[in-house]
Design an enzyme around this catalytic site. Sequence first.
Site, PDB file in Angstrom:
ATOM      1  N   ALA A 293      50.542  54.864  45.742  1.00 51.69           N
ATOM      2  CA  ALA A 293      50.335  56.076  46.542  1.00 51.69           C
ATOM      3  C   ALA A 293      50.886  55.841  47.939  1.00 51.69           C
ATOM      4  CB  ALA A 293      48.850  56.393  46.613  1.00 51.69           C
TER       5      ALA A 293
ATOM      6  N   GLY B 189      31.457  41.785  42.161  1.00 52.55           N
ATOM      7  CA  GLY B 189      31.769  42.464  40.903  1.00 52.55           C
ATOM      8  C   GLY B 189      30.647  43.325  40.353  1.00 52.55           C
TER       9      GLY B 189
ATOM     10  N   CYS C  20      34.466  38.224  52.399  1.00 53.36           N
ATOM     11  CA  CYS C  20      34.500  37.648  51.055  1.00 53.36           C
ATOM     12  C   CYS C  20      34.412  36.127  51.202  1.00 53.36           C
ATOM     13  CB  CYS C  20      35.845  38.077  50.448  1.00 53.36           C
ATOM     14  SG  CYS C  20      35.992  37.750  48.722  1.00 53.36           S
TER      15      CYS C  20
ATOM     16  N   CYS D  14      26.105  36.932  41.415  1.00 51.76           N
ATOM     17  CA  CYS D  14      27.383  36.225  41.552  1.00 51.76           C
ATOM     18  C   CYS D  14      27.348  34.813  40.999  1.00 51.76           C
ATOM     19  CB  CYS D  14      27.731  36.169  43.031  1.00 51.76           C
ATOM     20  SG  CYS D  14      29.462  36.391  43.283  1.00 51.76           S
TER      21      CYS D  14
ATOM     22  N   ALA E   1      43.784  50.500  40.201  1.00 48.17           N
ATOM     23  CA  ALA E   1      43.276  49.990  38.921  1.00 48.17           C
ATOM     24  C   ALA E   1      43.085  48.477  38.986  1.00 48.17           C
ATOM     25  CB  ALA E   1      44.218  50.378  37.775  1.00 48.17           C
ATOM     26  N   GLY E   2      42.197  48.087  39.892  1.00 48.48           N
ATOM     27  CA  GLY E   2      41.747  46.697  39.917  1.00 48.48           C
ATOM     28  C   GLY E   2      40.429  46.629  39.161  1.00 48.48           C
TER      29      GLY E   2
HETATM   30  C1  LIG Z   1      39.723  35.462  45.233  1.00 57.32           C
HETATM   31  C2  LIG Z   1      38.573  36.346  44.945  1.00 57.32           C
HETATM   32  C3  LIG Z   1      37.654  35.964  43.982  1.00 57.32           C
HETATM   33  C4  LIG Z   1      36.564  36.789  43.697  1.00 57.32           C
HETATM   34  N1  LIG Z   1      35.656  36.347  42.790  1.00 57.32           N
HETATM   35  C5  LIG Z   1      34.582  37.104  42.545  1.00 57.32           C
HETATM   36  C6  LIG Z   1      33.607  36.643  41.603  1.00 57.32           C
HETATM   37  O1  LIG Z   1      33.731  35.567  41.026  1.00 57.32           O
HETATM   38  N2  LIG Z   1      32.539  37.432  41.355  1.00 57.32           N
HETATM   39  C7  LIG Z   1      32.363  38.622  41.995  1.00 57.32           C
HETATM   40  O2  LIG Z   1      31.376  39.287  41.743  1.00 57.32           O
HETATM   41  N3  LIG Z   1      33.270  39.086  42.887  1.00 57.32           N
HETATM   42  C8  LIG Z   1      34.366  38.359  43.173  1.00 57.32           C
HETATM   43  N4  LIG Z   1      35.293  38.815  44.077  1.00 57.32           N
HETATM   44  C9  LIG Z   1      35.033  40.106  44.771  1.00 57.32           C
HETATM   45  C10 LIG Z   1      35.484  41.355  43.979  1.00 57.32           C
HETATM   46  O3  LIG Z   1      34.833  41.370  42.734  1.00 57.32           O
HETATM   47  C11 LIG Z   1      36.983  41.431  43.769  1.00 57.32           C
HETATM   48  O4  LIG Z   1      37.645  41.440  45.019  1.00 57.32           O
HETATM   49  C12 LIG Z   1      37.424  42.692  43.004  1.00 57.32           C
HETATM   50  O5  LIG Z   1      38.728  42.512  42.551  1.00 57.32           O
HETATM   51  C13 LIG Z   1      37.353  43.949  43.859  1.00 57.32           C
HETATM   52  O6  LIG Z   1      37.663  45.064  43.049  1.00 57.32           O
HETATM   53  P1  LIG Z   1      38.307  46.405  43.639  1.00 57.32           P
HETATM   54  O7  LIG Z   1      38.550  47.280  42.469  1.00 57.32           O
HETATM   55  O8  LIG Z   1      37.508  46.916  44.760  1.00 57.32           O
HETATM   56  O9  LIG Z   1      39.696  45.939  44.284  1.00 57.32           O
HETATM   57  P2  LIG Z   1      41.010  45.290  43.538  1.00 57.32           P
HETATM   58  O10 LIG Z   1      40.525  44.568  42.349  1.00 57.32           O
HETATM   59  O11 LIG Z   1      41.670  44.571  44.630  1.00 57.32           O
HETATM   60  O12 LIG Z   1      41.806  46.567  43.106  1.00 57.32           O
HETATM   61  C14 LIG Z   1      42.481  47.410  43.983  1.00 57.32           C
HETATM   62  C15 LIG Z   1      43.536  48.165  43.204  1.00 57.32           C
HETATM   63  O13 LIG Z   1      44.142  49.159  44.032  1.00 57.32           O
HETATM   64  C16 LIG Z   1      45.538  49.126  43.842  1.00 57.32           C
HETATM   65  N5  LIG Z   1      46.211  49.665  45.034  1.00 57.32           N
HETATM   66  C17 LIG Z   1      46.281  49.137  46.259  1.00 57.32           C
HETATM   67  N6  LIG Z   1      47.035  49.904  47.053  1.00 57.32           N
HETATM   68  C18 LIG Z   1      47.444  50.955  46.309  1.00 57.32           C
HETATM   69  C19 LIG Z   1      48.262  52.087  46.551  1.00 57.32           C
HETATM   70  N7  LIG Z   1      48.826  52.309  47.727  1.00 57.32           N
HETATM   71  N8  LIG Z   1      48.477  52.954  45.542  1.00 57.32           N
HETATM   72  C20 LIG Z   1      47.934  52.757  44.328  1.00 57.32           C
HETATM   73  N9  LIG Z   1      47.165  51.697  44.031  1.00 57.32           N
HETATM   74  C21 LIG Z   1      46.917  50.808  45.011  1.00 57.32           C
HETATM   75  C22 LIG Z   1      45.834  47.651  43.611  1.00 57.32           C
HETATM   76  O14 LIG Z   1      47.106  47.486  43.004  1.00 57.32           O
HETATM   77  C23 LIG Z   1      44.684  47.282  42.702  1.00 57.32           C
HETATM   78  O15 LIG Z   1      44.952  47.610  41.388  1.00 57.32           O
HETATM   79  C24 LIG Z   1      36.389  38.029  44.384  1.00 57.32           C
HETATM   80  C25 LIG Z   1      37.325  38.399  45.347  1.00 57.32           C
HETATM   81  C26 LIG Z   1      38.399  37.580  45.634  1.00 57.32           C
HETATM   82  C27 LIG Z   1      39.388  38.011  46.691  1.00 57.32           C
END
Ligand SMILES: Cc1cc2nc3c(=O)[nH]c(=O)nc-3n(C[C@H](O)[C@H](O)[C@H](O)COP(=O)(O)OP(=O)(O)OC[C@H]3O[C@@H](n4cnc5c(N)ncnc54)[C@H](O)[C@@H]3O)c2cc1C
Length: 425
Positions: A78, A320, A159, A353, A9-10
């Site tokens: 998980a 995003g 990234c 972005c 839930a990211g």
């Molecule tokens: C520093 C940074 C800044 C960024 N800024 C931007 C921006 O300005 N604009 C843009 O478009 N993109 C940006 N990004 C890129 C992207 O939008 C983000 O990385 C975004 O958070 C990715 O979403 P996600 O859901 O794939 O992963 P995450 O947001 O990382 O979510 C992953 C989720 O999985 C959960 N998880 C992990 N392992 C387990 C497990 N074993 N069991 C259960 N749950 C688990 C985590 O707790 C988390 O809740 C940025 C990335 C970074 C690193």
Amino acid sequence: MAHIVVLGAGLGGVIMAYEMRDQLRKGDKLTVITKEEKYHFVPSNPWVAVNWRTREEVEIDLTRTFAKRKINFIPVAAKGVHPTENCVELENGQRVDYDFLIICTGPELAFDEIEGLGPNGYTQSICHVDHAQKASAAFKKFCENPGPIITGAVQGASCFGPAYEYTFILDTELRRKRIRDRVPMTFVTSEPYIGHLGLNGVGNTKGILEGEMRDHHIKWITNARVKKVEPGKMVVEELTDEGELRKVHELPFAYSMMLPAFRGIEPLRGVEGLVNPRGFVLIDKTQRNPTFRNIFSVGVCVAIPPIGPTPVPCGVPKTGFMIESMVTATALNIGELLRGKGAQHEATWNAVCLADFGDSGVVFVAQPQIPPRNVNWSASGRWVHRAKIAFETYFLRKMRRGESEPFYEKAALQALGIGKLKRVT
Ligand SMILES: Cc1cc2nc3c(=O)[nH]c(=O)nc-3n(C[C@H](O)[C@H](O)[C@H](O)COP(=O)(O)OP(=O)(O)OC[C@H]3O[C@@H](n4cnc5c(N)ncnc54)[C@H](O)[C@@H]3O)c2cc1C
């Protein structure tokens, strides 16, 4: 009736849950499983890392928002995914069965692939809010006794935007503190040129970002491979465009933040047919796993091949808006499968972005992501900084309210010609 499980839930997982909720039939059940009870807005981490935001300002209590939307919530990590048994195994021993699984587990940060890299070594990170808080404390200490700074992204990173953002944010903060003149700054990146961004550039990102680097007295090393990091010293191999070793740099630093390479999370790695050798989830054009047809995936955890060969490996960023497009396609596809139809929606994966530089910024739009593009545009200005702050407020508010895309957002994107779905058949 079906049980749909969202794992993670990211940024991707939370909006996935909201959009999936709208697609359920009466009696279907939706469960979110994730590691942490609180959501943190990752794009704010560079601000947390210079103390412009507190952790509390960028976090959301998911227990409350999911309860509001009648979404079952299990905040336990998980330990394993067993696609042949249609079940997720949790760290507390619980097993959760599913009819459809949507994997949104983001990246595992591969600091261990380079000696001395990361918050347990000698460089800082902004990838997680915990790291950003640690980076902020280290930055405060650094300001008492400034010295050289190294920022950037290592080999295999995908990234790059946040590395540029944090570099310019540090520059802004150091100027505000009137100590910038005591801080030589170097940007070290695996990209073949400044502004490549893992996307072979977007519009004039090469020109704009090189110009910004020069204007802000930031040196750079491209085609860089970080060999190791020691206390106060980074050893960097610079390659030629042909991939030959050009020079070995031994760079001193008093503060460093380097984006690591990503891989899939441990519970997914090695699951035959589900993931590639680095643990990224294999998907087809409809976000669906080719082997396990009741598994979908969105976000940083999906497997996307690099845009082309580079002397030092560079991955494709998953930004995003691109992730939001994966979410919309997935929700519609599962919604249709629940109703006995086929999964035919394809996400555009358009990259849109806003990169903040602290007092200005750069915006780019790549439609589609892989060249040649229909829209290939970038621009810079002070307005980008204000737009990013406005976006943060807007995004956090809609997440707290349990909404993914209110009608006015949809209308605005339509008016701008920025779509989330490629084809609706
Ligand atoms: C520093 C940074 C800044 C960024 N800024 C931007 C921006 O300005 N604009 C843009 O478009 N993109 C940006 N990004 C890129 C992207 O939008 C983000 O990385 C975004 O958070 C990715 O979403 P996600 O859901 O794939 O992963 P995450 O947001 O990382 O979510 C992953 C989720 O999985 C959960 N998880 C992990 N392992 C387990 C497990 N074993 N069991 C259960 N749950 C688990 C985590 O707790 C988390 O809740 C940025 C990335 C970074 C690193």
